[in-house]
Scaffold this motif. Sequence first.
Motif, mmCIF file in Angstrom:
data_model
loop_
_atom_site.group_PDB
_atom_site.id
_atom_site.type_symbol
_atom_site.label_atom_id
_atom_site.label_comp_id
_atom_site.label_asym_id
_atom_site.label_seq_id
_atom_site.Cartn_x
_atom_site.Cartn_y
_atom_site.Cartn_z
ATOM 1 N N SER A 80 0.790 -1.236 0.000
ATOM 2 C CA SER A 80 0.000 0.000 0.000
ATOM 3 C C SER A 80 0.821 1.283 0.000
ATOM 4 O O SER A 80 0.468 2.239 -0.715
ATOM 5 C CB SER A 80 -0.971 -0.002 1.184
ATOM 6 N N PRO A 81 1.891 1.397 0.797
ATOM 7 C CA PRO A 81 2.604 2.686 0.828
ATOM 8 C C PRO A 81 3.093 3.143 -0.533
ATOM 9 O O PRO A 81 2.954 4.327 -0.882
ATOM 10 C CB PRO A 81 3.778 2.404 1.786
ATOM 11 N N GLY A 82 3.658 2.226 -1.318
ATOM 12 C CA GLY A 82 4.176 2.603 -2.622
ATOM 13 C C GLY A 82 3.100 2.990 -3.620
ATOM 14 O O GLY A 82 3.383 3.640 -4.631
ATOM 15 N N VAL A 83 1.852 2.598 -3.351
ATOM 16 C CA VAL A 83 0.740 2.939 -4.233
ATOM 17 C C VAL A 83 0.103 4.267 -3.820
ATOM 18 O O VAL A 83 -0.065 5.181 -4.635
ATOM 19 C CB VAL A 83 -0.319 1.811 -4.228
ATOM 20 N N PHE A 84 -0.243 4.401 -2.549
ATOM 21 C CA PHE A 84 -1.003 5.565 -2.098
ATOM 22 C C PHE A 84 -0.155 6.826 -2.013
ATOM 23 O O PHE A 84 -0.709 7.933 -2.008
ATOM 24 C CB PHE A 84 -1.668 5.267 -0.750
ATOM 25 N N ILE A 85 1.166 6.685 -1.945
ATOM 26 C CA ILE A 85 1.999 7.878 -1.915
ATOM 27 C C ILE A 85 1.873 8.662 -3.218
ATOM 28 O O ILE A 85 2.024 9.886 -3.250
ATOM 29 C CB ILE A 85 3.484 7.511 -1.641
ATOM 30 N N ASN A 86 1.528 7.973 -4.314
ATOM 31 C CA ASN A 86 1.330 8.665 -5.588
ATOM 32 C C ASN A 86 0.142 9.606 -5.521
ATOM 33 O O ASN A 86 0.155 10.693 -6.108
ATOM 34 C CB ASN A 86 1.119 7.634 -6.704
ATOM 35 N N ILE A 87 -0.896 9.218 -4.797
ATOM 36 C CA ILE A 87 -2.066 10.088 -4.624
ATOM 37 C C ILE A 87 -1.695 11.330 -3.826
ATOM 38 O O ILE A 87 -2.105 12.447 -4.149
ATOM 39 C CB ILE A 87 -3.203 9.311 -3.934
ATOM 40 N N VAL A 88 -0.899 11.130 -2.766
ATOM 41 C CA VAL A 88 -0.487 12.259 -1.919
ATOM 42 C C VAL A 88 0.245 13.311 -2.744
ATOM 43 O O VAL A 88 -0.061 14.507 -2.681
ATOM 44 C CB VAL A 88 0.396 11.769 -0.758
ATOM 45 N N PHE A 89 1.202 12.880 -3.548
ATOM 46 C CA PHE A 89 2.018 13.836 -4.296
ATOM 47 C C PHE A 89 1.257 14.408 -5.486
ATOM 48 O O PHE A 89 1.460 15.573 -5.844
ATOM 49 C CB PHE A 89 3.318 13.176 -4.745
ATOM 50 N N ALA A 90 0.382 13.613 -6.094
ATOM 51 C CA ALA A 90 -0.399 14.134 -7.224
ATOM 52 C C ALA A 90 -1.307 15.264 -6.776
ATOM 53 O O ALA A 90 -1.552 16.224 -7.521
ATOM 54 C CB ALA A 90 -1.223 13.014 -7.847
ATOM 55 N N ALA A 91 -1.818 15.186 -5.550
ATOM 56 C CA ALA A 91 -2.764 16.190 -5.046
ATOM 57 C C ALA A 91 -2.083 17.401 -4.430
ATOM 58 O O ALA A 91 -2.771 18.355 -4.036
ATOM 59 C CB ALA A 91 -3.688 15.546 -4.007
ATOM 60 N N LEU A 92 -0.761 17.403 -4.352
ATOM 61 C CA LEU A 92 -0.052 18.426 -3.591
ATOM 62 C C LEU A 92 -0.342 19.840 -4.076
ATOM 63 O O LEU A 92 -0.531 20.763 -3.280
ATOM 64 C CB LEU A 92 1.456 18.151 -3.636
ATOM 65 N N PHE A 93 -0.388 20.058 -5.398
ATOM 66 C CA PHE A 93 -0.606 21.397 -5.943
ATOM 67 C C PHE A 93 -1.925 21.525 -6.687
ATOM 68 O O PHE A 93 -2.208 22.579 -7.246
ATOM 69 C CB PHE A 93 0.541 21.782 -6.868
ATOM 70 N N LEU A 94 -2.728 20.473 -6.711
ATOM 71 C CA LEU A 94 -4.033 20.565 -7.363
ATOM 72 C C LEU A 94 -4.966 21.455 -6.539
ATOM 73 O O LEU A 94 -5.156 21.234 -5.350
ATOM 74 C CB LEU A 94 -4.646 19.171 -7.526
ATOM 75 N N GLY A 95 -5.547 22.442 -7.174
ATOM 76 C CA GLY A 95 -6.418 23.376 -6.478
ATOM 77 C C GLY A 95 -5.692 24.576 -5.920
ATOM 78 O O GLY A 95 -6.323 25.470 -5.350
ATOM 79 N N GLU A 96 -4.382 24.614 -6.068
ATOM 80 C CA GLU A 96 -3.608 25.768 -5.612
ATOM 81 C C GLU A 96 -3.496 26.791 -6.737
ATOM 82 O O GLU A 96 -3.271 26.436 -7.892
ATOM 83 C CB GLU A 96 -2.192 25.348 -5.198
ATOM 84 N N SER A 97 -3.629 28.046 -6.400
ATOM 85 C CA SER A 97 -3.356 29.106 -7.354
ATOM 86 C C SER A 97 -1.855 29.339 -7.358
ATOM 87 O O SER A 97 -1.283 29.781 -6.358
ATOM 88 C CB SER A 97 -4.098 30.395 -6.969
#
Length: 487
Positions: A80-97
């Motif tokens: 799980s860690p190697g899979v879900f960490i991709n979600i964490v980083f993908a969302a890091l700047f989404l929605g940020e101006s």
Amino acid sequence: MLNLKDALFAFILVALLILVGRFIHQKIRWIQKLYIPESIVAGVVALVLGPQVLGAIANPNSPLANGVFPESIREVWSQSPGVFINIVFAALFLGESIPHPRDIWNKAAPQVVFGQSLAWGQYVIGILLTLFILIPVFGIDPTAAALIEIAFEGGHGTAAGMAGTFQELGFPDGADLAVGLATVGIVSGIVTGTVLANWGRRQGYVQGVQQNVAEPEWFEDYTHSETPQIRRARYVPSEHASRSRLMRNMLVDPLSLHFGFVGLAIAIGWLILQGLVWIESVTWGVGGFELMSYVPLFPMALVGGIIVQLLMERLGLHPLIIRPLMNNIAGVALDIVVVTALATISLKVLGANLGAFLLLSVVGIAWNIFAFLYLAPRVIPSYWFERGLGDLGQSMGVTATGILLLRMVDPDNRSGAFESFAYKQLFFEPIVGGGLFTAAAPSLIARFGLVSILLLTGGILVAWLVFGFLAFGKSARRARKSEKGIE
């Protein structure tokens, strides 16, 4: 063979463990005082109930000989860690101006210098420690030199996400050591930061001059004391109207839509990574040199997230991405990463490498404290204590640790430290602290050797320090003299 039902029950158990972690957190005072997240408590509970603790002390013939959790559950957790960490980083700047880089630099330059110095210094001291002590005395793998930066700057998510890289490089123990070091980092960061905050108040380093500096919109989402006024202010009328118009007649749940944006970011990151692997295979990789094949997906997912955000802004569709909702998606994914990484950590590996583990922990903590006390007041011209303490927290745990320490010394954002700390991430996260160099560092060490990477990281550290002293040294000295009442 694993099936979808195994995965379902594995994550149901993660959810139940988080509830248990919350209950324990509420009942045990010292855990609250240390601000230890519930996910870490839940992960430790899972570890204790597993085969390495409960199973080790139970009767070999009893039903608890392998712990409470079946092997199929633990197998899902281990992946799980190697899979879900991709979600964490993908969302890091989404929605940020994302402001113009020049505007960000003007506001955050001193903290960029300090944060980069902290990160590259962790590589330098890690390499020196590995060269002169860890390899001669403990015979450890050279890639252990990258563990301090991976675990301290990167945190649990990055440490767990690098497991595949360490496995491919022939150092599987590195993943367990990294997760263990991340735990040490976050606890020691909070403890050290709290002690320093109290010391700074007594010494008069914490200033109280009121400045009307607003926190950036994206930092409000990290706090748990959000007021209705802040919540209303986030949704400005024009953006709210645009969002309502874009979502009219939409027959999909907003959460599903946001998962779609995250999936698009990860897909773009995967395409970028595959493209780099292909370029390497037809250029420098022809001679047998491989680097990109060892780089995990999550730093490219971060780049993919930035691309999606910029594309949405260009198309005028950015109001569709609701930042608090994206934070929730990333938060759930990060909790899963932390719980499952701790639940599957190998205590045997930590025991077998205890000497190296303790040395890495002590040296990493010592470097961060030294950098805060010596470098921060010399490269941060104003409010060095508040701004430096936030970077200290991040460099020993996660971004939330840095924010927590900032709240301790500047709860009303009188110094403007929150804004500088926030904008610094745009010059920081894509490179170190879980960024591209963090992901590539073990592979670079394995390919070029410790001395070459020492020269590289040492040179970058010196460059940042020279720039910081030249650009901000004089104004920092004047500020320190002013604090002491010397004109």
